[in-house]
Structure formats: C-alpha cells, structure tokens
Design a protein around this motif. Structure first.
Motif, short mmCIF file in Angstrom:
data_model
loop_
_atom_site.label_atom_id
_atom_site.label_comp_id
_atom_site.label_asym_id
_atom_site.label_seq_id
_atom_site.Cartn_x
_atom_site.Cartn_y
_atom_site.Cartn_z
N LEU A 185 0.83 -1.21 0.00
CA LEU A 185 0.00 0.00 0.00
C LEU A 185 0.86 1.25 0.00
N GLY A 186 1.91 1.26 0.81
CA GLY A 186 2.89 2.33 0.77
C GLY A 186 2.49 3.67 1.35
N ARG A 187 1.40 3.74 2.11
CA ARG A 187 1.02 5.00 2.73
C ARG A 187 1.97 5.30 3.90
N PRO A 188 2.12 6.57 4.29
CA PRO A 188 3.03 6.88 5.40
C PRO A 188 2.76 6.05 6.65
N LYS A 189 1.49 5.90 7.04
CA LYS A 189 1.19 5.14 8.25
C LYS A 189 1.56 3.67 8.08
N ASP A 190 1.39 3.11 6.87
CA ASP A 190 1.74 1.72 6.64
C ASP A 190 3.24 1.49 6.75
#
Length: 209
Positions: A185-190
C-alpha cells in the motif's frame, strides 16, 4: 508489558476509547482517515471495541483473519487505531454465517463508494465491503481484492490464531504478511507501522534496532 495478544488488544481498545472520550463527532469515518494519522483521528475511535464483532464471528463459526492495525496491535504495535479490517475466504457457502455475525452486532454495509448495501449474505461477496457497527467499523475483504502482486488467498490461509477466555479464537495475519501488505500500500502510516514491527520482531537484538 502485556504479552498475551488478545489482552494487548483489549488494553489498546480501552486506551483508544479513553483518548477519544469527550471528543466531538466530526462525521469522518474510517474511509476518511488521513494517510499519516490513521483512523485514530476519525469518529471510528469513539467507543472503539473490536471484541463484540470478533466474538460474534467466533460464535457463528466463520474463519475470518484480522488484517490492518488491529493485527499490528496483536503483534505488539504500540500505535492505536479506530477501525477493524477483516479478510475472509469469500466462499458463498460461508456468507450466511458471516452476515449473521455482522447482524448480531447491528452492523450496516456499504460499497467502496459509500452506497448502502442490503444486509444480506450476497453483499459480502464483493471484493471489499465497508461495515459500521456501534462498536467498530472497517473493511471486510475477500481474496479477490487486488493487493499489488500479493497472493491474498495464501495470506488468508497462513493466518495465525490467538485464544482467549471462553474459548474465543481470533485469527490474524502473520507479522511477515502484514508488513508485506503494508509495503504494497505504501502510505506513510503503513510504512511507519511496518518499520515498527520490523524493529520489534522476536529475536531482534537491542543492538540491531
């Protein structure tokens, strides 16, 4: 330090409710979460308690694997969350029992665009369904949901299990698979949460952190 996964989740849910106590509702649901802050900043944190639904799923005999940050907490993450994401096998024959489990906690369904869906078993056959209930909301996914190049069915099959009081059994994605899903997914939180679990993996020495 709490070592039992389910007790760790109970403690995290309690702290989430305490953190959100007195916060005014904003109308933001889990689907509106900021890619950095996560659902702790949405109305999903208000009264968050994943256990009524997890217990209902267990009672109805459906194998569902917890993914997302609730799985992270079960693996030892210190970061709080306000949603519960689930993965099931998508078999039509299992849909009635899963729908009954959701109905028993007063859950409602919607598609990915937020359009309400009938609370019927066939609604759960979509790759992803949003659900809300008085205690928890999130996504309920099947292996048909595209997740980069990952084989989601294999991830489902590898899910671990933790046992609790009264015979409660909660299946959740392995640490390795959870981090693979997050990096896809690569989102900051992930990425932040994946790095946290990597740093606290069993057998990782203090000098390696």
């Amino acid at each position: 330090m709490i070592t039992d996964p389910l007790e760790r989740l109970r403690d995290a849910a309690r702290r989430t409710r305490e953190l959100a106590r007195g916060r005014a509702a904003t109308g933001l649901g889990h689907e509106d979460a900021d890619d950095d802050v996560g659902t702790i900043g949405t109305d999903g944190a208000l009264g968050f308690d994943p256990f009524p639904l997890l217990e209902a799923v267990h009672r109805h005999g459906v194998r569902v694997v917890v993914i997302g940050q609730v799985a992270g907490i079960l693996h030892g993450s210190a970061e709080l969350t306000g949603d519960l994401d689930l993965l099931w096998d998508g078999a039509p024959g299992h849909a009635p029992a899963l729908a009954a489990a959701f109905a028993s906690v007063g859950a409602r369904f919607a598609d990915e665009a937020g359009t309400p869906l009938a609370p019927r078993p066939d609604s759960l056959l979509r790759p992803k369904v949003r659900f809300t209930s008085p205690q928890a909301g999130g996504d309920c996914c099947t292996p048909a949901l595209p997740w980069g190049d990952l084989d989601v069915r294999e991830i489902f099959e590898r899910g671990a299990a933790a046992a609790g009081p009264g015979g409660l059994k909660v299946h959740y994605v392995t640490r390795e698979d959870l981090n693979r899903m997050r990096r896809a997914l690569g989102r900051p939180k992930d990425l932040r949460r994946a790095a946290e679990l990597d740093a606290t993996a069993p057998g990782r020495g203090r000098d390696q952190r």
